[in-house]
Design a protein around this motif. Structure first.
Motif, PDB file in Angstrom:
ATOM      1  N   ARG A  16       1.049  -0.889   0.184  1.00 39.89           N
ATOM      2  CA  ARG A  16      -0.309   0.093  -0.099  1.00 39.89           C
ATOM      3  C   ARG A  16       0.956   1.449  -0.279  1.00 39.89           C
ATOM      4  O   ARG A  16       2.080   1.722   0.960  1.00 39.89           O
ATOM      5  CB  ARG A  16      -1.044  -0.537   1.341  1.00 39.89           C
ATOM      6  N   SER A  18       0.869   5.968  -0.440  1.00 45.76           N
ATOM      7  CA  SER A  18       0.352   6.758  -0.666  1.00 45.76           C
ATOM      8  C   SER A  18       1.088   8.144  -1.140  1.00 45.76           C
ATOM      9  O   SER A  18       2.128   8.396  -1.116  1.00 45.76           O
ATOM     10  CB  SER A  18      -0.682   7.869   0.149  1.00 45.76           C
ATOM     11  N   GLU A  49      -2.902   7.122  -4.277  1.00 47.93           N
ATOM     12  CA  GLU A  49      -2.908   5.513  -2.987  1.00 47.93           C
ATOM     13  C   GLU A  49      -3.382   4.758  -3.930  1.00 47.93           C
ATOM     14  O   GLU A  49      -4.037   4.372  -4.168  1.00 47.93           O
ATOM     15  CB  GLU A  49      -3.994   5.935  -2.336  1.00 47.93           C
ATOM     16  N   TYR A  50      -2.823   3.411  -3.663  1.00 41.74           N
ATOM     17  CA  TYR A  50      -3.222   2.451  -3.704  1.00 41.74           C
ATOM     18  C   TYR A  50      -2.859   1.107  -3.223  1.00 41.74           C
ATOM     19  O   TYR A  50      -2.366   0.989  -2.416  1.00 41.74           O
ATOM     20  CB  TYR A  50      -2.946   1.451  -5.455  1.00 41.74           C
ATOM     21  N   TRP A  56      -7.239  -1.947  -4.908  1.00 42.18           N
ATOM     22  CA  TRP A  56      -7.858  -0.418  -4.847  1.00 42.18           C
ATOM     23  C   TRP A  56      -6.852   0.436  -5.544  1.00 42.18           C
ATOM     24  O   TRP A  56      -6.219   0.490  -5.343  1.00 42.18           O
ATOM     25  CB  TRP A  56      -9.226  -0.439  -3.840  1.00 42.18           C
ATOM     26  N   LYS A  58      -6.907   5.211  -5.488  1.00 42.53           N
ATOM     27  CA  LYS A  58      -7.921   6.313  -4.353  1.00 42.53           C
ATOM     28  C   LYS A  58      -7.120   6.730  -6.459  1.00 42.53           C
ATOM     29  O   LYS A  58      -6.355   7.480  -6.088  1.00 42.53           O
ATOM     30  CB  LYS A  58      -7.115   6.283  -3.524  1.00 42.53           C
ATOM     31  N   GLN A  75     -12.694   5.587  -5.133  1.00 38.39           N
ATOM     32  CA  GLN A  75     -12.149   4.067  -4.503  1.00 38.39           C
ATOM     33  C   GLN A  75     -12.564   4.001  -5.219  1.00 38.39           C
ATOM     34  O   GLN A  75     -13.647   3.612  -5.779  1.00 38.39           O
ATOM     35  CB  GLN A  75     -12.231   3.256  -3.303  1.00 38.39           C
ATOM     36  N   LYS A  77     -12.640  -0.613  -7.719  1.00 38.42           N
ATOM     37  CA  LYS A  77     -11.263  -1.755  -7.297  1.00 38.42           C
ATOM     38  C   LYS A  77     -11.338  -2.391  -8.873  1.00 38.42           C
ATOM     39  O   LYS A  77     -11.719  -2.125  -9.576  1.00 38.42           O
ATOM     40  CB  LYS A  77     -12.992  -2.129  -6.450  1.00 38.42           C
TER      41      LYS A  77
END
Length: 85
Positions: A16, A18, A49-50, A56, A58, A75, A77
């Motif tokens: 993740r 950002s 962000e991922y 997902w 963003k 978001q 998906k």
């Protein structure tokens, strides 16, 4: 003369990430290199962000901003792939 690679080693890409420096998921060392994000087999350039494991991304929602002036994020998906360029 000794020929060495002066470019620093690329850190492992996190699950993740950002772009917001205030986020706990921001890793500054990753942004020293060019990274690419493929979402549903199509490269995206607007991802804020991922999360690979949750599937997902963003992305900013047009020109809408919140009360602090930050863009509102939506978001999406799907399948997320991250790579160094």
């Amino acid at each position: 003369m000794n020929d060495t690679n002066t470019q620093p080693a690329q850190p492992a890409l996190p699950d993740r990430l950002s772009i917001d420096p205030r986020s706990p998921h921001h890793v500054a060392a990753v942004f020293e290199h060019d990274i690419g994000i493929r979402f549903n087999h199509k490269e995206r350039f607007d991802v804020a962000e991922y999360c690979i494991s949750e599937g997902w991304v963003k992305v900013p929602s047009s020109k809408t901003v919140d009360r602090k002036g930050q863009p509102l994020l939506i978001q999406l998906k799907g399948q997320v792939e991250v790579f160094y360029k």
